[in-house]
Motif scaffolding. Structure first.
Motif, PDB file in Angstrom:
ATOM      1  N   ALA A   1      -0.220  -4.679   8.656  1.00  0.00           N
ATOM      2  CA  ALA A   1       0.070  -3.350   9.186  1.00  0.00           C
ATOM      3  C   ALA A   1      -1.025  -2.367   8.788  1.00  0.00           C
ATOM      4  N   LEU A   2      -1.415  -1.539   9.745  1.00  0.00           N
ATOM      5  CA  LEU A   2      -2.396  -0.482   9.514  1.00  0.00           C
ATOM      6  C   LEU A   2      -1.733   0.858   9.805  1.00  0.00           C
TER       7      LEU A   2
ATOM      8  N   GLY B   1      -2.585  -6.327   4.152  1.00  0.00           N
ATOM      9  CA  GLY B   1      -2.915  -7.687   4.563  1.00  0.00           C
ATOM     10  C   GLY B   1      -2.816  -8.607   3.367  1.00  0.00           C
ATOM     11  N   ALA B   2      -3.768  -9.533   3.271  1.00  0.00           N
ATOM     12  CA  ALA B   2      -3.814 -10.366   2.080  1.00  0.00           C
ATOM     13  C   ALA B   2      -4.063  -9.503   0.854  1.00  0.00           C
ATOM     14  N   VAL B   3      -4.794  -8.385   1.091  1.00  0.00           N
ATOM     15  CA  VAL B   3      -5.032  -7.375   0.070  1.00  0.00           C
ATOM     16  C   VAL B   3      -4.508  -6.051   0.589  1.00  0.00           C
ATOM     17  N   ARG B   4      -3.854  -5.296  -0.270  1.00  0.00           N
ATOM     18  CA  ARG B   4      -3.374  -3.975   0.117  1.00  0.00           C
ATOM     19  C   ARG B   4      -4.455  -2.940  -0.174  1.00  0.00           C
ATOM     20  N   LEU B   5      -4.784  -2.151   0.844  1.00  0.00           N
ATOM     21  CA  LEU B   5      -5.821  -1.141   0.713  1.00  0.00           C
ATOM     22  C   LEU B   5      -5.248   0.240   1.029  1.00  0.00           C
TER      23      LEU B   5
ATOM     24  N   TRP C   1      -8.463  -0.551  -8.334  1.00  0.00           N
ATOM     25  CA  TRP C   1      -7.184  -1.221  -8.621  1.00  0.00           C
ATOM     26  C   TRP C   1      -6.315  -0.351  -9.526  1.00  0.00           C
ATOM     27  N   ALA C   2      -6.909   0.169 -10.606  1.00  0.00           N
ATOM     28  CA  ALA C   2      -6.131   0.992 -11.533  1.00  0.00           C
ATOM     29  C   ALA C   2      -5.672   2.281 -10.871  1.00  0.00           C
ATOM     30  N   GLY C   3      -6.451   2.786  -9.932  1.00  0.00           N
ATOM     31  CA  GLY C   3      -6.081   4.014  -9.236  1.00  0.00           C
ATOM     32  C   GLY C   3      -5.132   3.796  -8.080  1.00  0.00           C
ATOM     33  N   GLY C   4      -4.736   2.546  -7.828  1.00  0.00           N
ATOM     34  CA  GLY C   4      -3.763   2.268  -6.782  1.00  0.00           C
ATOM     35  C   GLY C   4      -4.341   2.161  -5.387  1.00  0.00           C
TER      36      GLY C   4
ATOM     37  N   GLY D   1      -4.759  -3.599  -4.130  1.00  0.00           N
ATOM     38  CA  GLY D   1      -3.738  -4.372  -4.824  1.00  0.00           C
ATOM     39  C   GLY D   1      -3.351  -5.587  -4.005  1.00  0.00           C
ATOM     40  N   ARG D   2      -2.365  -6.301  -4.476  1.00  0.00           N
ATOM     41  CA  ARG D   2      -1.888  -7.483  -3.769  1.00  0.00           C
ATOM     42  C   ARG D   2      -1.074  -7.055  -2.559  1.00  0.00           C
ATOM     43  N   GLY D   3      -1.431  -7.587  -1.404  1.00  0.00           N
ATOM     44  CA  GLY D   3      -0.765  -7.199  -0.173  1.00  0.00           C
ATOM     45  C   GLY D   3       0.396  -8.103   0.182  1.00  0.00           C
TER      46      GLY D   3
END
Length: 230
Positions: free
Chosen positions: A116-117, A134-138, A103-106, A109-111
């Motif tokens: 979208a992929l 998505g629900a979570v940003r990866l 999370w701290a490294g980016g 996070g909140r999606g």
């Protein structure tokens, strides 16, 4: 002196590779990375303005792999399985610590929920970058992902061996740009009277600073794991 030397070199020897062969293996890995980088530079348009940023991902990856090899090799020499299995508490601390670093490294996070992929090309080590919203940003950035996961695994081993999660977690808390960057930038801005020039100068060095801190933290946690077994 010979006893101390044997203790220092035992993790290297326990990997199954004598120090010389281990050095050859590392040299081979660096050689492959160099070829990948040269190939990318050959086909990539544009000029490289900061060559060191092309090398930092390999520093993170190689240092992480070496640390993992030493810890696993040391465990193999002591006939421990999987580097010593941490208990449930240590696993939870390791997982939580990994999430914190990601999370701290980016990387998480909140999606926005679009689903979208995206696949982005980037220099070796930096990419290929995989983005998912998505629900979570990866965001999968290879060198960061490898470095953070190895560090979290080592912290879990230290916690499992020493039972000191707060002390162990503190060893690597400042290993990512997301953790160190804002603190350093804010400090310099304050010392420079809010100078934009000072802020920009430190911002340009954020990955330099984070790489140094990452290496120091990685060495410290690896040493803690090895020391806890003696």
């Amino acid at each position: 002196m010979s006893t101390r030397l044997a203790a220092v070199t035992r993790p290297f020897r326990a990997t199954g590779l004598p120090p010389r062969r281990l050095a050859v293996a590392l040299a081979g890995l660096v050689g492959v990375e160099a070829l990948l980088l040269l190939a990318w530079l050959w086909v990539s348009p544009g000029d490289v303005t900061a060559p060191r940023y092309l090398l930092y991902p390999f520093v993170w990856i190689d240092a992480s792999l070496l640390a993992a090899a030493l810890v696993l090799g040391d465990a193999r020499g002591r006939q421990e399985s999987a580097g010593g299995r941490p208990g449930a508490v240590a696993v939870l601390v390791g997982v939580g610590y990994a999430v914190l670093l990601l999370w701290a490294g980016g990387l998480i996070g909140r999606g926005g929920g679009s689903g979208a992929l995206t696949l982005l090309t980037a220099p070796p080590g930096w990419g290929p970058i995989i983005l998912y919203d998505g629900a979570v940003r990866l965001a999968v950035v290879p060198f960061k992902l490898i470095g953070y996961l190895v560090l979290a695994w080592l912290v879990a081993l230290v916690v499992g061996a020493a039972g000191r999660p707060l002390v162990s977690g503190a060893l690597g808390l400042v290993t990512c740009v997301g953790c160190t960057g804002p603190l350093i930038l804010a400090l310099v801005a304050a010392l420079g009277g809010g100078s934009v020039t000072a802020y920009a100068a430190v911002s340009d060095l954020s990955y330099d600073l984070s790489t140094v801190v990452f290496l120091v933290s990685l060495v410290g946690v690896t040493w803690s794991v090895l020391r806890s077994r003696h």
